[in-house]
Design a protein around this motif. Structure first.
Motif, PDB file in Angstrom:
ATOM      1  N   ASP A  87      51.654  49.151  53.429  1.00 43.43           N
ATOM      2  CA  ASP A  87      52.625  48.270  52.764  1.00 43.43           C
ATOM      3  C   ASP A  87      54.062  48.514  53.217  1.00 43.43           C
ATOM      4  O   ASP A  87      54.986  48.554  52.400  1.00 43.43           O
ATOM      5  CB  ASP A  87      52.542  48.415  51.246  1.00 43.43           C
ATOM      6  CG  ASP A  87      51.182  48.035  50.686  1.00 43.43           C
ATOM      7  OD1 ASP A  87      50.530  47.148  51.268  1.00 43.43           O
ATOM      8  OD2 ASP A  87      50.780  48.632  49.673  1.00 43.43           O
ATOM      9  N   GLY A  88      54.285  48.724  54.504  1.00 46.88           N
ATOM     10  CA  GLY A  88      55.620  48.930  55.022  1.00 46.88           C
ATOM     11  C   GLY A  88      56.153  50.347  54.875  1.00 46.88           C
ATOM     12  O   GLY A  88      57.235  50.662  55.343  1.00 46.88           O
ATOM     13  N   ASP A  89      55.410  51.221  54.226  1.00 44.40           N
ATOM     14  CA  ASP A  89      55.799  52.617  54.024  1.00 44.40           C
ATOM     15  C   ASP A  89      55.167  53.438  55.149  1.00 44.40           C
ATOM     16  O   ASP A  89      53.943  53.523  55.250  1.00 44.40           O
ATOM     17  CB  ASP A  89      55.302  53.076  52.658  1.00 44.40           C
ATOM     18  CG  ASP A  89      55.891  54.395  52.214  1.00 44.40           C
ATOM     19  OD1 ASP A  89      56.769  54.934  52.911  1.00 44.40           O
ATOM     20  OD2 ASP A  89      55.458  54.888  51.156  1.00 44.40           O
ATOM     21  N   VAL A  90      55.999  54.045  56.003  1.00 48.17           N
ATOM     22  CA  VAL A  90      55.519  54.698  57.221  1.00 48.17           C
ATOM     23  C   VAL A  90      55.636  56.213  57.116  1.00 48.17           C
ATOM     24  O   VAL A  90      56.645  56.742  56.664  1.00 48.17           O
ATOM     25  CB  VAL A  90      56.306  54.208  58.456  1.00 48.17           C
ATOM     26  CG1 VAL A  90      55.849  54.916  59.720  1.00 48.17           C
ATOM     27  CG2 VAL A  90      56.179  52.705  58.607  1.00 48.17           C
ATOM     28  N   LEU A  91      54.579  56.891  57.557  1.00 48.64           N
ATOM     29  CA  LEU A  91      54.558  58.343  57.687  1.00 48.64           C
ATOM     30  C   LEU A  91      54.222  58.651  59.135  1.00 48.64           C
ATOM     31  O   LEU A  91      53.208  58.167  59.648  1.00 48.64           O
ATOM     32  CB  LEU A  91      53.498  58.960  56.764  1.00 48.64           C
ATOM     33  CG  LEU A  91      53.224  60.456  56.949  1.00 48.64           C
ATOM     34  CD1 LEU A  91      54.448  61.281  56.555  1.00 48.64           C
ATOM     35  CD2 LEU A  91      52.013  60.869  56.133  1.00 48.64           C
ATOM     36  N   GLN A 129      57.655  71.940  56.944  1.00 48.49           N
ATOM     37  CA  GLN A 129      58.475  70.751  56.735  1.00 48.49           C
ATOM     38  C   GLN A 129      57.640  69.488  56.857  1.00 48.49           C
ATOM     39  O   GLN A 129      57.753  68.577  56.045  1.00 48.49           O
ATOM     40  CB  GLN A 129      59.625  70.718  57.728  1.00 48.49           C
ATOM     41  CG  GLN A 129      60.562  69.558  57.492  1.00 48.49           C
ATOM     42  CD  GLN A 129      61.751  69.575  58.429  1.00 48.49           C
ATOM     43  OE1 GLN A 129      61.773  70.308  59.403  1.00 48.49           O
ATOM     44  NE2 GLN A 129      62.743  68.763  58.133  1.00 48.49           N
ATOM     45  N   GLN A 130      56.770  69.424  57.870  1.00 48.61           N
ATOM     46  CA  GLN A 130      55.910  68.256  58.008  1.00 48.61           C
ATOM     47  C   GLN A 130      55.008  68.116  56.799  1.00 48.61           C
ATOM     48  O   GLN A 130      54.807  67.019  56.287  1.00 48.61           O
ATOM     49  CB  GLN A 130      55.072  68.327  59.283  1.00 48.61           C
ATOM     50  CG  GLN A 130      54.157  67.108  59.412  1.00 48.61           C
ATOM     51  CD  GLN A 130      53.514  66.990  60.764  1.00 48.61           C
ATOM     52  OE1 GLN A 130      54.177  66.602  61.702  1.00 48.61           O
ATOM     53  NE2 GLN A 130      52.250  67.315  60.847  1.00 48.61           N
ATOM     54  N   GLN A 131      54.459  69.224  56.294  1.00 43.83           N
ATOM     55  CA  GLN A 131      53.600  69.169  55.118  1.00 43.83           C
ATOM     56  C   GLN A 131      54.374  68.663  53.904  1.00 43.83           C
ATOM     57  O   GLN A 131      53.846  67.913  53.098  1.00 43.83           O
ATOM     58  CB  GLN A 131      52.969  70.532  54.813  1.00 43.83           C
ATOM     59  CG  GLN A 131      51.910  70.468  53.727  1.00 43.83           C
ATOM     60  CD  GLN A 131      50.775  69.498  54.055  1.00 43.83           C
ATOM     61  OE1 GLN A 131      50.191  69.552  55.128  1.00 43.83           O
ATOM     62  NE2 GLN A 131      50.471  68.583  53.146  1.00 43.83           N
ATOM     63  N   ARG A 132      55.633  69.042  53.780  1.00 38.66           N
ATOM     64  CA  ARG A 132      56.458  68.528  52.675  1.00 38.66           C
ATOM     65  C   ARG A 132      56.633  67.016  52.799  1.00 38.66           C
ATOM     66  O   ARG A 132      56.585  66.291  51.803  1.00 38.66           O
ATOM     67  CB  ARG A 132      57.823  69.218  52.642  1.00 38.66           C
ATOM     68  CG  ARG A 132      57.753  70.617  52.056  1.00 38.66           C
ATOM     69  CD  ARG A 132      59.135  71.157  51.728  1.00 38.66           C
ATOM     70  NE  ARG A 132      60.015  71.213  52.891  1.00 38.66           N
ATOM     71  CZ  ARG A 132      60.202  72.284  53.655  1.00 38.66           C
ATOM     72  NH1 ARG A 132      59.576  73.406  53.390  1.00 38.66           N
ATOM     73  NH2 ARG A 132      61.029  72.240  54.681  1.00 38.66           N
ATOM     74  N   ILE A 179      54.546  64.938  54.229  1.00 45.49           N
ATOM     75  CA  ILE A 179      53.239  64.357  53.885  1.00 45.49           C
ATOM     76  C   ILE A 179      53.060  64.322  52.370  1.00 45.49           C
ATOM     77  O   ILE A 179      52.701  63.290  51.803  1.00 45.49           O
ATOM     78  CB  ILE A 179      52.095  65.150  54.550  1.00 45.49           C
ATOM     79  CG1 ILE A 179      52.132  64.969  56.057  1.00 45.49           C
ATOM     80  CG2 ILE A 179      50.739  64.742  53.967  1.00 45.49           C
ATOM     81  CD1 ILE A 179      51.227  65.920  56.827  1.00 45.49           C
ATOM     82  N   ASP A 180      53.329  65.446  51.718  1.00 52.55           N
ATOM     83  CA  ASP A 180      53.168  65.519  50.258  1.00 52.55           C
ATOM     84  C   ASP A 180      54.063  64.506  49.554  1.00 52.55           C
ATOM     85  O   ASP A 180      53.636  63.825  48.615  1.00 52.55           O
ATOM     86  CB  ASP A 180      53.463  66.927  49.752  1.00 52.55           C
ATOM     87  CG  ASP A 180      52.431  67.951  50.222  1.00 52.55           C
ATOM     88  OD1 ASP A 180      51.331  67.550  50.668  1.00 52.55           O
ATOM     89  OD2 ASP A 180      52.743  69.161  50.162  1.00 52.55           O
ATOM     90  N   GLU A 181      55.315  64.403  50.008  1.00 53.46           N
ATOM     91  CA  GLU A 181      56.254  63.449  49.397  1.00 53.46           C
ATOM     92  C   GLU A 181      55.784  62.014  49.613  1.00 53.46           C
ATOM     93  O   GLU A 181      55.835  61.179  48.715  1.00 53.46           O
ATOM     94  CB  GLU A 181      57.659  63.645  49.971  1.00 53.46           C
ATOM     95  CG  GLU A 181      58.673  62.658  49.458  1.00 53.46           C
ATOM     96  CD  GLU A 181      58.846  62.670  47.943  1.00 53.46           C
ATOM     97  OE1 GLU A 181      59.126  61.589  47.376  1.00 53.46           O
ATOM     98  OE2 GLU A 181      58.707  63.739  47.317  1.00 53.46           O
ATOM     99  N   TRP A 182      55.312  61.712  50.819  1.00 54.08           N
ATOM    100  CA  TRP A 182      54.824  60.362  51.122  1.00 54.08           C
ATOM    101  C   TRP A 182      53.631  60.021  50.240  1.00 54.08           C
ATOM    102  O   TRP A 182      53.566  58.929  49.679  1.00 54.08           O
ATOM    103  CB  TRP A 182      54.463  60.272  52.605  1.00 54.08           C
ATOM    104  CG  TRP A 182      54.162  58.887  53.092  1.00 54.08           C
ATOM    105  CD1 TRP A 182      55.061  57.919  53.438  1.00 54.08           C
ATOM    106  CD2 TRP A 182      52.862  58.315  53.291  1.00 54.08           C
ATOM    107  NE1 TRP A 182      54.394  56.780  53.849  1.00 54.08           N
ATOM    108  CE2 TRP A 182      53.048  56.999  53.765  1.00 54.08           C
ATOM    109  CE3 TRP A 182      51.558  58.788  53.121  1.00 54.08           C
ATOM    110  CZ2 TRP A 182      51.988  56.155  54.065  1.00 54.08           C
ATOM    111  CZ3 TRP A 182      50.503  57.951  53.426  1.00 54.08           C
ATOM    112  CH2 TRP A 182      50.724  56.655  53.890  1.00 54.08           C
ATOM    113  N   LEU A 183      52.703  60.962  50.089  1.00 53.95           N
ATOM    114  CA  LEU A 183      51.535  60.710  49.244  1.00 53.95           C
ATOM    115  C   LEU A 183      51.944  60.540  47.778  1.00 53.95           C
ATOM    116  O   LEU A 183      51.387  59.685  47.077  1.00 53.95           O
ATOM    117  CB  LEU A 183      50.513  61.841  49.407  1.00 53.95           C
ATOM    118  CG  LEU A 183      49.788  61.881  50.747  1.00 53.95           C
ATOM    119  CD1 LEU A 183      49.001  63.179  50.893  1.00 53.95           C
ATOM    120  CD2 LEU A 183      48.895  60.655  50.918  1.00 53.95           C
TER     121      LEU A 183
END
Length: 126
Positions: A98-102, A111-114, A116-120
């Motif tokens: 829906d336009g939200d990109v990770l 940092q990458q895991q953070r 990912i967690d924030e995006w989820l």
């Protein structure tokens, strides 16, 4: 998020890969995702076939569309993409819902895991 089907667009990138290698990488990611409880994983197609031609839409090189039935599967798909990337160096995969990109890279980091967690979390609140 609702319990409606979720459509993810995944785009594999590697600046050093030629088109054949990018196609092979994308096929490998597709196989990996099909081992999950996803509804489907298909090549992304454009709606524009060349003028004067008949037939199917064009396949977008390096791009897949996955559909999943529940929001809970989104974390599994993201984890699978991350695991797939770990052994593939500087390659990356953009996951879009829906336009939200990770953007995921093969580099593991806190940092990458953070991100990912924030995006989820953001996706779960929709």
């Amino acid at each position: 998020m609702t319990n409606a089907t979720i459509r993810l667009t995944l785009r594999v990138s590697d600046e050093r890969a030629d088109p054949k290698e990018l196609d092979e990488l994308t096929a490998g990611l597709r196989r990996e995702l099909l081992s999950l409880d996803v509804d489907s994983v298909t090549p992304l197609r454009t709606g524009n076939s060349p003028t004067g031609t008949k037939g199917a839409d064009l396949v977008v090189l390096g791009a897949l569309v996955a559909t999943i039935a529940t929001p809970e599967l989104l974390a599994s798909v993201v984890a699978a993409v991350g695991a797939w990337l770990e052994s593939r160096g500087q390659r990356a995969v953009k996951v879009e819902v829906d336009g939200d990109v990770l953007e995921l890279t093969g580099l593991s980091s806190r940092q990458q895991q953070r991100f990912i967690d924030e995006w989820l979390r953001r996706r779960a609140q929709r």
